[in-house]
Design a protein around this motif. Structure first.
Motif, PDB file in Angstrom:
ATOM      1  N   SER A  96       0.829  -1.203   0.000  1.00  0.00           N
ATOM      2  CA  SER A  96       0.000   0.000   0.000  1.00  0.00           C
ATOM      3  C   SER A  96       0.866   1.257   0.000  1.00  0.00           C
ATOM      4  O   SER A  96       1.860   1.341   0.718  1.00  0.00           O
ATOM      5  CB  SER A  96      -0.929   0.009   1.214  1.00  0.00           C
ATOM      6  OG  SER A  96      -0.185  -0.176   2.387  1.00  0.00           O
ATOM      7  N   ILE A  97       0.465   2.170  -0.838  1.00  0.00           N
ATOM      8  CA  ILE A  97       1.102   3.476  -0.878  1.00  0.00           C
ATOM      9  C   ILE A  97       0.601   4.233   0.357  1.00  0.00           C
ATOM     10  O   ILE A  97      -0.598   4.192   0.661  1.00  0.00           O
ATOM     11  CB  ILE A  97       0.662   4.220  -2.170  1.00  0.00           C
ATOM     12  CG1 ILE A  97       1.010   3.379  -3.403  1.00  0.00           C
ATOM     13  CG2 ILE A  97       1.237   5.633  -2.255  1.00  0.00           C
ATOM     14  CD1 ILE A  97       2.460   3.050  -3.591  1.00  0.00           C
ATOM     15  N   GLU A  99      -0.168   7.267   1.258  1.00  0.00           N
ATOM     16  CA  GLU A  99      -1.289   8.222   1.224  1.00  0.00           C
ATOM     17  C   GLU A  99      -2.617   7.566   0.859  1.00  0.00           C
ATOM     18  O   GLU A  99      -3.670   8.174   0.992  1.00  0.00           O
ATOM     19  CB  GLU A  99      -0.992   9.398   0.295  1.00  0.00           C
ATOM     20  CG  GLU A  99      -0.772   9.007  -1.140  1.00  0.00           C
ATOM     21  CD  GLU A  99      -0.249  10.174  -1.954  1.00  0.00           C
ATOM     22  OE1 GLU A  99      -1.039  11.065  -2.277  1.00  0.00           O
ATOM     23  OE2 GLU A  99       0.954  10.182  -2.266  1.00  0.00           O
ATOM     24  N   LYS A 100      -2.539   6.284   0.424  1.00  0.00           N
ATOM     25  CA  LYS A 100      -3.791   5.589   0.082  1.00  0.00           C
ATOM     26  C   LYS A 100      -4.125   4.495   1.099  1.00  0.00           C
ATOM     27  O   LYS A 100      -4.994   3.656   0.856  1.00  0.00           O
ATOM     28  CB  LYS A 100      -3.679   4.987  -1.311  1.00  0.00           C
ATOM     29  CG  LYS A 100      -3.637   6.056  -2.389  1.00  0.00           C
ATOM     30  CD  LYS A 100      -3.763   5.483  -3.762  1.00  0.00           C
ATOM     31  CE  LYS A 100      -3.782   6.616  -4.781  1.00  0.00           C
ATOM     32  NZ  LYS A 100      -3.229   6.255  -6.062  1.00  0.00           N
ATOM     33  N   THR A 101      -3.421   4.486   2.217  1.00  0.00           N
ATOM     34  CA  THR A 101      -3.649   3.428   3.214  1.00  0.00           C
ATOM     35  C   THR A 101      -4.748   3.830   4.187  1.00  0.00           C
ATOM     36  O   THR A 101      -4.618   4.812   4.916  1.00  0.00           O
ATOM     37  CB  THR A 101      -2.351   3.155   4.021  1.00  0.00           C
ATOM     38  OG1 THR A 101      -1.323   2.776   3.110  1.00  0.00           O
ATOM     39  CG2 THR A 101      -2.555   2.045   5.035  1.00  0.00           C
ATOM     40  N   PRO A 102      -5.853   3.068   4.214  1.00  0.00           N
ATOM     41  CA  PRO A 102      -6.908   3.395   5.182  1.00  0.00           C
ATOM     42  C   PRO A 102      -6.468   3.062   6.609  1.00  0.00           C
ATOM     43  O   PRO A 102      -5.653   2.159   6.815  1.00  0.00           O
ATOM     44  CB  PRO A 102      -8.070   2.489   4.771  1.00  0.00           C
ATOM     45  CG  PRO A 102      -7.642   1.726   3.587  1.00  0.00           C
ATOM     46  CD  PRO A 102      -6.174   1.917   3.379  1.00  0.00           C
ATOM     47  N   GLU A 103      -7.022   3.784   7.562  1.00  0.00           N
ATOM     48  CA  GLU A 103      -6.687   3.586   8.976  1.00  0.00           C
ATOM     49  C   GLU A 103      -6.880   2.123   9.405  1.00  0.00           C
ATOM     50  O   GLU A 103      -6.058   1.566  10.127  1.00  0.00           O
ATOM     51  CB  GLU A 103      -7.581   4.504   9.829  1.00  0.00           C
ATOM     52  CG  GLU A 103      -7.287   4.427  11.309  1.00  0.00           C
ATOM     53  CD  GLU A 103      -8.192   5.339  12.132  1.00  0.00           C
ATOM     54  OE1 GLU A 103      -8.999   6.094  11.551  1.00  0.00           O
ATOM     55  OE2 GLU A 103      -8.099   5.273  13.372  1.00  0.00           O
ATOM     56  N   GLU A 105      -6.556  -0.531   7.697  1.00  0.00           N
ATOM     57  CA  GLU A 105      -5.499  -1.413   7.191  1.00  0.00           C
ATOM     58  C   GLU A 105      -4.240  -1.282   8.052  1.00  0.00           C
ATOM     59  O   GLU A 105      -3.580  -2.261   8.385  1.00  0.00           O
ATOM     60  CB  GLU A 105      -5.184  -1.045   5.741  1.00  0.00           C
ATOM     61  CG  GLU A 105      -4.322  -2.067   5.049  1.00  0.00           C
ATOM     62  CD  GLU A 105      -4.287  -1.789   3.565  1.00  0.00           C
ATOM     63  OE1 GLU A 105      -5.315  -2.020   2.892  1.00  0.00           O
ATOM     64  OE2 GLU A 105      -3.241  -1.301   3.085  1.00  0.00           O
ATOM     65  N   TRP A 106      -3.916  -0.051   8.408  1.00  0.00           N
ATOM     66  CA  TRP A 106      -2.775   0.194   9.315  1.00  0.00           C
ATOM     67  C   TRP A 106      -2.992  -0.567  10.629  1.00  0.00           C
ATOM     68  O   TRP A 106      -2.111  -1.266  11.123  1.00  0.00           O
ATOM     69  CB  TRP A 106      -2.642   1.702   9.565  1.00  0.00           C
ATOM     70  CG  TRP A 106      -1.665   2.076  10.638  1.00  0.00           C
ATOM     71  CD1 TRP A 106      -1.915   2.157  11.983  1.00  0.00           C
ATOM     72  CD2 TRP A 106      -0.271   2.387  10.481  1.00  0.00           C
ATOM     73  NE1 TRP A 106      -0.773   2.516  12.664  1.00  0.00           N
ATOM     74  CE2 TRP A 106       0.248   2.665  11.763  1.00  0.00           C
ATOM     75  CE3 TRP A 106       0.586   2.481   9.375  1.00  0.00           C
ATOM     76  CZ2 TRP A 106       1.588   3.023  11.986  1.00  0.00           C
ATOM     77  CZ3 TRP A 106       1.919   2.832   9.596  1.00  0.00           C
ATOM     78  CH2 TRP A 106       2.404   3.101  10.885  1.00  0.00           C
TER      79      TRP A 106
END
Ligand code: NAD
Length: 248
Positions: A96-97, A99-103, A105-106
């Motif tokens: 995942s890039i 700036e495109k990673t949803p919270e 997913e983190w």
């Protein structure tokens, strides 16, 4: 036999490197508790080991749950009498890039790859202290050593595992508990399978000085060394298994 009569718990043992470690450890004389959220896969690995005369059992275990960690260690002690080796292998991979990673997913990556290892070390230490010591092997990644253009959150989890391992080694030393990290490079397992288009495989192979992907068995042999008494003076160390990638 390098693990004769030792007792090991391997998380994420239903497939990939965890399954390779379970098979190798059993072959080397250990009783192996295979843990995973994948019940069918985990039981299959245990059945394979038993068929070859090895000792193994399965426990369903989500590494993000502290209660399930306590239960998995208790079950290992109930079945096999003690816990001397823990391989914190369970993990997930997401490209995942940043700036495109949803919270979410983190958080999911941190929970499984990070918090899962924390719980494992936290609950293995008292169990190993009870039997006079042990060995913990945390599976990080080369993505825990250098940054990546393709992965953001994943590298953060694996970097956390790398340094957490060193703190755990310092805290476990007085009790004879060794803690080390292993950093696989590109290993041909189910984890990478969805990404391995011909084009991506070619890109990866260009990166690796030995010119091929690694196998789960090649990583398992390094984990075996660290788990065994052959590594009796090795703690707080990191072992790269990457065909030379990190040498550049
Ligand atoms: N394959 C690679 O190239 C590579 C490279 C570097 C590091 N790693 C790391 O090596 C370890 C093993 O990877 P692999 O390639 O064998 O992957 P894999 O996907 O083949 O196996 C991972 C296992 O972990 C289990 N798992 C996932 N979430 C879990 C959870 N919450 N609780 C318990 N089990 C869970 C899965 O069911 C699976 O059986 C992982 O920590 C991974 O990040 C892999």
């Amino acid at each position: 036999m390098r693990l004769k009569d030792k007792v090991a718990l391997i998380t994420g043992g239903a497939g990939g490197m965890g399954a390779a470690e379970a098979r190798l450890f059993a072959q080397e004389g250990a009783a192996v508790m295979v843990s995973d959220v994948n019940v069918e896969g985990g039981k299959k690995v245990v059945a394979e080991i038993a068929k070859k005369g090895g000792k193994a059992a399965f426990v369903e275990h989500d590494v993000t749950s502290e209660a399930e960690w306590k239960a998995a260690i208790a079950e290992t002690e109930r079945r096999f009498g003690r816990l001397e080796i823990l391989v914190n292998n369970a993990g997930i991979f997401v490209t995942s890039i940043i700036e495109k990673t949803p919270e979410e997913e983190w958080d999911r990556l941190m929970d499984i790859n990070g918090k899962g290892v924390f719980f494992g070390v936290k609950h293995a230490i008292p169990a190993m202290r009870r039997v006079g010591g042990g060995s913990i092997v945390n599976i990080s990644s080369t993505a825990g050593i250098v940054g990546s253009t393709l992965e953001g959150a994943y590298t953060a989890t694996k970097g956390a595992v790398r340094l957490f391992t060193k703190s755990a080694a310092l805290q476990g030393a007085k009790d004879g508990i060794r803690v080390n990290s292993v950093h696989p490079g590109v290993i041909d397992t189910e984890m990478l399978a969805p990404l391995l288009t011909d084009k991506f495989r070619k890109f990866l192979l260009q990166r690796v000085p030995l010119g091929r992907l690694g196998t789960a068995e090649e990583v398992a042999k390094v984990v075996l060394f660290l788990a065994s008494d052959d590594a009796s003076y090795v703690t707080g160390a990191e072992f790269v298994v990457d065909g030379g990638d990190m040498a550049k």
